[in-house]
Design a protein around this motif. Sequence first.
Motif, short mmCIF file in Angstrom:
data_model
loop_
_atom_site.label_atom_id
_atom_site.label_comp_id
_atom_site.label_asym_id
_atom_site.label_seq_id
_atom_site.Cartn_x
_atom_site.Cartn_y
_atom_site.Cartn_z
N GLY A 138 81.50 95.98 66.97
CA GLY A 138 80.71 96.67 66.37
C GLY A 138 80.14 96.61 64.65
N PHE A 139 81.01 95.20 65.06
CA PHE A 139 79.72 94.33 63.73
C PHE A 139 78.39 93.86 63.95
CE2 PHE A 139 84.60 94.04 62.81
CZ PHE A 139 84.48 94.41 62.02
N SER A 140 78.43 93.27 65.19
CA SER A 140 76.73 92.62 65.43
C SER A 140 75.96 93.65 65.62
CB SER A 140 76.71 91.85 66.39
OG SER A 140 75.68 92.41 67.44
N LYS A 141 74.44 93.35 65.36
CA LYS A 141 73.20 93.48 65.44
C LYS A 141 72.87 94.07 66.99
CE LYS A 141 71.33 94.61 61.08
NZ LYS A 141 72.02 93.84 60.10
N MET A 142 73.70 93.47 67.82
CA MET A 142 73.28 92.68 69.07
C MET A 142 73.50 95.05 69.89
SD MET A 142 72.93 89.87 69.60
CE MET A 142 72.99 89.75 71.60
N LEU A 143 72.21 94.74 70.97
CA LEU A 143 72.39 96.27 71.57
C LEU A 143 73.48 96.32 72.42
CD1 LEU A 143 70.82 98.85 72.03
CD2 LEU A 143 69.31 97.40 73.95
N LEU A 144 73.83 95.66 73.26
CA LEU A 144 74.76 95.19 74.66
C LEU A 144 76.40 94.40 73.38
CD1 LEU A 144 73.60 95.22 77.34
CD2 LEU A 144 74.19 96.87 76.26
N GLY A 145 76.65 94.69 73.57
CA GLY A 145 78.32 94.10 73.56
C GLY A 145 78.69 92.29 74.28
N SER A 146 79.74 91.80 73.42
CA SER A 146 79.55 90.55 74.44
C SER A 146 80.72 91.18 76.16
CB SER A 146 81.08 89.50 74.11
OG SER A 146 81.86 90.83 73.79
N VAL A 147 81.25 92.50 76.02
CA VAL A 147 81.35 92.82 77.65
C VAL A 147 80.57 92.93 78.10
CG1 VAL A 147 83.01 94.13 79.56
CG2 VAL A 147 84.22 92.59 76.46
N SER A 148 79.97 94.47 77.65
CA SER A 148 78.62 94.92 78.57
C SER A 148 77.21 94.37 79.53
CB SER A 148 78.00 96.68 78.34
OG SER A 148 77.87 96.21 76.83
N SER A 149 77.45 93.04 78.08
CA SER A 149 76.21 92.29 78.39
C SER A 149 77.21 91.18 79.81
CB SER A 149 75.53 91.89 77.26
OG SER A 149 76.79 90.52 77.26
N SER A 150 77.79 90.60 79.58
CA SER A 150 79.08 90.23 80.98
C SER A 150 79.41 90.90 81.85
CB SER A 150 80.55 90.10 79.97
OG SER A 150 80.21 88.78 79.64
N LEU A 151 79.33 92.24 81.74
CA LEU A 151 79.31 92.39 83.34
C LEU A 151 77.83 92.90 84.40
CD1 LEU A 151 81.61 96.23 82.16
CD2 LEU A 151 81.98 94.44 84.12
N VAL A 152 76.98 93.07 82.99
CA VAL A 152 76.20 93.36 83.83
C VAL A 152 74.97 91.87 83.94
CG1 VAL A 152 73.41 93.49 83.38
CG2 VAL A 152 75.02 94.78 82.29
N SER A 153 75.16 90.83 83.89
CA SER A 153 74.83 89.75 84.68
C SER A 153 76.34 88.50 85.56
CB SER A 153 74.78 88.21 83.40
OG SER A 153 76.00 88.16 82.31
N ARG A 154 77.83 89.22 85.38
CA ARG A 154 78.55 88.76 86.16
C ARG A 154 78.84 89.28 87.38
NH1 ARG A 154 81.61 85.94 81.72
NH2 ARG A 154 83.02 85.38 83.51
N VAL A 155 78.78 90.55 87.30
CA VAL A 155 79.96 91.18 88.48
C VAL A 155 79.15 92.06 89.36
CG1 VAL A 155 78.93 93.73 88.30
CG2 VAL A 155 81.50 93.20 88.14
N HIS A 156 79.74 91.81 90.49
CA HIS A 156 79.31 91.79 91.61
C HIS A 156 78.24 93.22 92.65
CE1 HIS A 156 83.03 93.82 92.56
NE2 HIS A 156 81.87 94.52 93.00
N CYS A 157 78.42 94.15 91.98
CA CYS A 157 78.15 95.02 91.98
C CYS A 157 76.85 96.28 91.06
CB CYS A 157 79.55 96.37 92.27
SG CYS A 157 80.57 96.18 91.09
N PRO A 158 76.58 97.55 91.10
CA PRO A 158 75.78 97.70 90.63
C PRO A 158 76.94 98.35 89.14
CG PRO A 158 75.21 98.48 92.44
CD PRO A 158 76.51 97.71 92.46
N VAL A 159 76.07 98.21 87.90
CA VAL A 159 76.64 98.85 86.61
C VAL A 159 76.08 99.40 85.72
CG1 VAL A 159 77.61 97.56 84.34
CG2 VAL A 159 77.25 95.77 86.36
N LEU A 160 75.90 100.44 85.72
CA LEU A 160 76.06 101.17 84.90
C LEU A 160 76.08 101.60 83.43
CD1 LEU A 160 74.03 104.05 84.45
CD2 LEU A 160 76.67 105.25 84.89
N VAL A 161 75.57 101.47 82.12
CA VAL A 161 75.79 101.08 81.26
C VAL A 161 74.96 102.23 80.75
CG1 VAL A 161 75.64 99.82 79.48
CG2 VAL A 161 75.13 98.39 81.37
N VAL A 162 75.84 103.32 79.65
CA VAL A 162 75.88 104.09 79.26
C VAL A 162 75.63 104.56 77.85
CG1 VAL A 162 76.70 106.67 78.86
CG2 VAL A 162 77.49 105.54 80.89
N ARG A 163 74.34 104.88 77.24
CA ARG A 163 74.33 104.83 75.82
C ARG A 163 74.20 105.81 75.36
NH1 ARG A 163 69.86 102.24 73.38
NH2 ARG A 163 68.83 101.86 75.52
#
Length: 163
Positions: A138-163
């Motif tokens: 919660g401190f950074s101004k990034m839209l995505l946190g490090s876990v969700s952005s790593s999931l999106v870029s590195r996992v083998h299957c579709p990822v749903l990131v819920v806003r």
Amino acid sequence: MTEAKTSSDAENASSDVFQITKILIAYDGSQHAMKAFTAAKDLAKKYHAELVVLTAVEASPPYFLPQVPPGDEPDNRGYETDKDRKELTELVRLAKADGIDARAEVLDEGGPAIKQILDYAEQGGFDLIVAGTRGLGGFSKMLLGSVSSSLVSRVHCPVLVVR
Ligand code: ATP
Ligand code: MG
């Protein structure tokens, strides 16, 4: 006639590509993750899919050096794991009350949470992974946190990131 055949082909092709039978929801106790859990639960119900609610306990860096002499470690990790397990048990109860085949998993293998989640996801044969945009950081101004952005870029299957 040709048109009807084409559209039925398209339907068959799409159902082959994306079948949801096993969903992983990554849960860190944040409100974002709670929202993601609700979405994952709704999808699991709709697709009659199995639901695994996962929390990875993050060890403090540096992961490769013992910070205190062996045997003198404070027992916080056990406490955190128990707390996490209770919270996940409650979420699983909610999902089961909705008729979903659900179970909880707490990973406490040491090292960064994202590595534990990625390893588990790779081995688990999931069709979909659900996460929140942000988490407890919660401190950074990034839209995505490090876990969700790593999931999106590195996992083998579709990822749903819920806003
Ligand atoms: P950062 O951790 O990078 O400072 P943040 O905490 O705001 O930022 P993330 O950690 O990426 O953001 O959290 C985004 C989502 O990832 C959460 O809503 C949750 O779905 C998932 N997540 C984060 N940490 C964990 C964890 N330890 N175990 C399981 N899921 C997690
Ligand atoms: Mg975080």
